[in-house]
Design a protein around this motif. Structure first.
Motif, PDB file in Angstrom:
ATOM      1  N   ILE A 105       0.832  -1.211   0.000  1.00  0.00           N
ATOM      2  CA  ILE A 105       0.000   0.000   0.000  1.00  0.00           C
ATOM      3  C   ILE A 105       0.865   1.260   0.000  1.00  0.00           C
ATOM      4  O   ILE A 105       0.501   2.277  -0.589  1.00  0.00           O
ATOM      5  N   THR A 152       3.322   1.960  -1.653  1.00  0.00           N
ATOM      6  CA  THR A 152       3.750   2.330  -3.005  1.00  0.00           C
ATOM      7  C   THR A 152       2.628   2.952  -3.826  1.00  0.00           C
ATOM      8  O   THR A 152       2.883   3.454  -4.925  1.00  0.00           O
ATOM      9  N   PHE A 153       1.389   2.925  -3.315  1.00  0.00           N
ATOM     10  CA  PHE A 153       0.251   3.417  -4.085  1.00  0.00           C
ATOM     11  C   PHE A 153       0.297   4.943  -4.188  1.00  0.00           C
ATOM     12  O   PHE A 153       0.770   5.633  -3.273  1.00  0.00           O
ATOM     13  N   LYS A 154      -0.258   5.445  -5.263  1.00  0.00           N
ATOM     14  CA  LYS A 154      -0.204   6.878  -5.552  1.00  0.00           C
ATOM     15  C   LYS A 154      -0.847   7.721  -4.452  1.00  0.00           C
ATOM     16  O   LYS A 154      -0.374   8.815  -4.131  1.00  0.00           O
ATOM     17  N   LEU A 213      -3.111  -6.855  -2.389  1.00  0.00           N
ATOM     18  CA  LEU A 213      -2.375  -5.581  -2.315  1.00  0.00           C
ATOM     19  C   LEU A 213      -0.996  -5.614  -2.965  1.00  0.00           C
ATOM     20  O   LEU A 213      -0.006  -5.157  -2.395  1.00  0.00           O
ATOM     21  N   VAL A 247       3.195  -1.494  -6.492  1.00  0.00           N
ATOM     22  CA  VAL A 247       3.699  -0.998  -7.767  1.00  0.00           C
ATOM     23  C   VAL A 247       5.095  -1.602  -7.944  1.00  0.00           C
ATOM     24  O   VAL A 247       5.881  -1.612  -6.979  1.00  0.00           O
ATOM     25  N   ARG A 249       0.716  -3.921  -9.527  1.00  0.00           N
ATOM     26  CA  ARG A 249      -0.695  -3.710  -9.218  1.00  0.00           C
ATOM     27  C   ARG A 249      -1.578  -4.358 -10.273  1.00  0.00           C
ATOM     28  O   ARG A 249      -1.300  -4.310 -11.464  1.00  0.00           O
TER      29      ARG A 249
END
Length: 263
Positions: free
Chosen positions: A178, A180-182, A208, A211, A214
Motif C-alpha cells: 500500500i 507504493t500506491f499513488k 495488495l 507498484v 498492481r
C-alpha cells in the motif's frame, strides 16, 4: 536477506498444490526472500493451511481468527491444540475492523479480547489487523497487558499517533505494498517516522500487490519491491533495511528465531 512477515500462502491462486507453492517459494528466494510467516485468518482453515506448509522449513505459521471472520466463531480450546505445533509462532490475525464490519463490533471486541488473553497466557506475540478502530484497538491491547508479549500492527494504514501508541506498547509496525500506491502520501509520512528497530515489511499476499505489480495476484517475491521502495523513502540503503527488518522479525517472533537457529 528479506522476510515476508505476513502473507497468506494458502490463499494463492498461483499455488494450488505443493509443486506450485515450491515454485512460488523459489521465485521469492531468487529475490532474496528467505523466510515467510503464513498467517491464519479462519480457525476452520488452519489444519488445511498447516498441512500445505508442513514440508517447508522456511515457512512459519500463526493461528487465530480475523475480525472479518468472527461470525464463524472462536474456539480457544481448539487454538490451544493448534499452537502445540512448533511452527506456530504467533496468535492472529486478530484485531478490529469497523470499516468493513461495523455490524459485528461487539463480537469483534470479544474475540480480540480472548485472543489477547491467549497470547499473554502462552507467551506468543499478536498479529493485529486494525482499520477505523484506533481507540478501541489500543485500549484493548493496554487492558489485556499485550505489552507483555508484543506483536505487530500489520499492513499499517493508520496515523502516526496510533503507530506511536503501539510502539510504546512494544509493538512493531509492518508496511505492505500500500505504501507504493499513488494515494498513500499520509502513510509514507508515517513510515518515515517509524524507528528502525520497530519496522517490518510484508506483502499480505495474495492481496495488495505493490507498484509495479498492481492488478496482479500478490506473491512473496514482491516484498523486495516493498523493501526497496521503503528504503528509498527513508533515505536508507536497501541492504541496511533488509538487515534490520530481518533482525526485527526474529526479535519479535522468538519461536521463529529458534526454528531458524538465529537466537
Amino acid at each position: 536477506m528479506l522476510i515476508d512477515s505476513h502473507c497468506h500462502l494458502d490463499r494463492l491462486k498461483a499455488a494450488p498444490d505443493q509443486a506450485s507453492l515450491q515454485h512460488i517459494i523459489a521465485q521469492a528466494k531468487a529475490r532474496g526472500v528467505e523466510y515467510f510467516l503464513c498467517v491464519n485468518v479462519r480457525q476452520q482453515g488452519f489444519t488445511q493451511m498447516q498441512a500445505k506448509m508442513a514440508d517447508f522449513e522456511q515457512i512459519f505459521l500463526s493461528a487465530g481468527v480475523h475480525p472479518l471472520d468472527v461470525k464463524e466463531g472462536l474456539d480457544t480450546a481448539q487454538l490451544y491444540e493448534y499452537i502445540k505445533d512448533p511452527k506456530v509462532v504467533a496468535i492472529g490475525e486478530t484485531g478490529l475492523d469497523y470499516f468493513y464490519a461495523d455490524d459485528t463490533k461487539a463480537l469483534q471486541l470479544s474475540c480480540f479480547e480472548q485472543q489477547i488473553a491467549l497470547a499473554v497466557e502462552v507467551d506468543k506475540p499478536l498479529i493485529v489487523h486494525t482499520r477505523d478502530a484506533r481507540e478501541d484497538t489500543i485500549a484493548l491491547l493496554k487492558a489485556g497487558h499485550a505489552d507483555k508479549v508484543g506483536g505487530v500492527l500489520h499492513c499499517f494504514t493508520e496515523n502516526w499517533e496510533m503507530a506511536k501508541a503501539a510502539i510504546d506498547l512494544g509493538f512493531y509496525i509492518s508496511v505492505s505494498g500500500i505504501v507504493t500506491f499513488k494515494n498513500a502520501g499520509d502513510l509514507r509520512t508515517v513510515i518515515r517516522k517509524v524507528p528502525k528497530d520497530r519496522l517490518l515489511v510484508e506483502t499480505d499476499a495474495p492481496y495488495l500487490a505493490p507498484v509495479p505489480h498492481r492488478g496482479q495476484e500478490n506473491q512473496p517475491a514482491y516484498v523486495r519491491d516493498v523493501a526497496e521502495f521503503v528504503a528509498e523513502l527513508r533515505g536508507e540503503s536497501f541492504e541496511a533495511l533488509a538487515d534490520y527488518t530481518t533482525t526485527n522479525f526474529f526479535n519479535l517472533f522468538k519461536d521463529a528465531a529458534k526454528l531458524a537457529k538465529r537466537e
